[in-house]
Design a protein around this motif. Sequence first.
Motif, short mmCIF file in Angstrom:
data_model
loop_
_atom_site.label_atom_id
_atom_site.label_comp_id
_atom_site.label_asym_id
_atom_site.label_seq_id
_atom_site.Cartn_x
_atom_site.Cartn_y
_atom_site.Cartn_z
N LYS A 24 0.82 -1.20 0.00
CA LYS A 24 0.00 0.00 0.00
C LYS A 24 0.86 1.26 0.00
N ALA A 25 1.98 1.22 0.69
CA ALA A 25 2.84 2.39 0.77
C ALA A 25 3.56 2.65 -0.55
N TRP A 26 3.93 1.60 -1.26
CA TRP A 26 4.63 1.72 -2.53
C TRP A 26 3.87 0.92 -3.59
N PRO A 27 2.99 1.57 -4.34
CA PRO A 27 2.23 0.85 -5.37
C PRO A 27 3.17 0.21 -6.41
N ALA A 28 2.76 -0.91 -6.94
CA ALA A 28 3.58 -1.66 -7.89
C ALA A 28 3.84 -0.83 -9.15
N ASP A 29 5.08 -0.86 -9.63
CA ASP A 29 5.44 -0.15 -10.86
C ASP A 29 6.33 -1.00 -11.76
N LEU A 30 6.41 -2.30 -11.49
CA LEU A 30 7.17 -3.23 -12.30
C LEU A 30 6.26 -4.36 -12.76
N PRO A 31 6.55 -4.97 -13.91
CA PRO A 31 5.79 -6.16 -14.29
C PRO A 31 5.86 -7.23 -13.21
N ALA A 32 4.79 -7.98 -13.06
CA ALA A 32 4.70 -8.96 -11.98
C ALA A 32 5.82 -9.98 -12.06
N ALA A 33 6.18 -10.42 -13.27
CA ALA A 33 7.24 -11.42 -13.41
C ALA A 33 8.59 -10.87 -12.94
N GLN A 34 8.86 -9.61 -13.28
CA GLN A 34 10.12 -9.00 -12.85
C GLN A 34 10.16 -8.81 -11.33
N GLU A 35 9.03 -8.44 -10.77
CA GLU A 35 9.02 -8.25 -9.32
C GLU A 35 9.25 -9.58 -8.60
N ARG A 36 8.65 -10.64 -9.06
CA ARG A 36 8.89 -11.94 -8.43
C ARG A 36 10.36 -12.33 -8.53
N GLN A 37 10.98 -12.07 -9.67
CA GLN A 37 12.40 -12.39 -9.83
C GLN A 37 13.26 -11.58 -8.88
N LEU A 38 12.95 -10.30 -8.75
CA LEU A 38 13.73 -9.43 -7.86
C LEU A 38 13.53 -9.81 -6.40
N ARG A 39 12.32 -10.13 -6.03
CA ARG A 39 12.07 -10.52 -4.64
C ARG A 39 12.83 -11.79 -4.28
N LYS A 40 12.87 -12.73 -5.20
CA LYS A 40 13.60 -13.98 -4.94
C LYS A 40 15.10 -13.72 -4.81
N LYS A 41 15.64 -12.93 -5.74
CA LYS A 41 17.07 -12.63 -5.67
C LYS A 41 17.39 -11.80 -4.43
N GLY A 42 16.52 -10.88 -4.09
CA GLY A 42 16.76 -10.08 -2.90
C GLY A 42 16.78 -10.91 -1.63
N ALA A 43 15.86 -11.88 -1.53
CA ALA A 43 15.82 -12.74 -0.35
C ALA A 43 17.08 -13.60 -0.25
N LEU A 44 17.54 -14.13 -1.40
CA LEU A 44 18.75 -14.95 -1.39
C LEU A 44 19.97 -14.12 -1.02
N LEU A 45 20.04 -12.92 -1.55
CA LEU A 45 21.18 -12.05 -1.24
C LEU A 45 21.19 -11.66 0.24
N LEU A 46 20.05 -11.33 0.78
CA LEU A 46 19.99 -10.96 2.19
C LEU A 46 20.33 -12.15 3.08
N TYR A 47 19.85 -13.31 2.73
CA TYR A 47 20.16 -14.51 3.51
C TYR A 47 21.66 -14.80 3.49
N ALA A 48 22.29 -14.64 2.32
CA ALA A 48 23.73 -14.87 2.22
C ALA A 48 24.51 -13.85 3.04
N ASP A 49 24.06 -12.61 3.03
CA ASP A 49 24.76 -11.57 3.77
C ASP A 49 24.59 -11.73 5.27
#
Length: 209
Positions: free
Chosen positions: A96-121
Amino acid sequence: MTGAPSAARGPWLLLACSLALAACGYLLLDGGQRTPSSDVAAGSAPHSQLPAQPPSQNTLAPQPSVSSTPPQPAPTPPPRGEGRAADLQIQQLLEKAWPADLPAAQERQLRKKGALLLYADATGVGRDRFPDIFSRRPAQQVAPAFSRFRIQAAIARQDKDAKTSGRAVVHLVWAAADRGGTYTDGRISDLYFHRPKGGAPWTALPLNP
């Protein structure tokens, strides 16, 4: 003999005049002291009881109702320590605070990579997936020993603060226990990714020191 009748009529005449005057006085007295109740009984209501003037045509017409919706309070995050029960609410607040502005497929890809990167760090596990990121860290630097790691919520949006296009930021809210065993939720991290033109995959940008 002739004067006797005149003398006899004198008291009666005076009595008749007195009675006539008394009757006139009574009538005058009765007419001037009529009470409001007698006026109502006679059909003449006092001024204070007269009906008010009829309302004007404007007041008789139905007035439009002005329904102003009160401002809604800003959504607040759930209190810390709620556990997994708060994850869905946090996710909804982010969306709600940040309305979506990326295609759904790209957002899913970024969320997955972001979670893996944060877990590794955070845990040191899986850093080999991001050699361009962690190979730049000093060898003697020890990875934070977080355990019981969990992503609570995540969204990916365009990085509108970037000077060049093709950048995105992944907002993550996560929970973990530190080396002392203290478990804390509501931790916040922002990870940045870049995508060259031509449909190349998103690549992680260097982490903040």
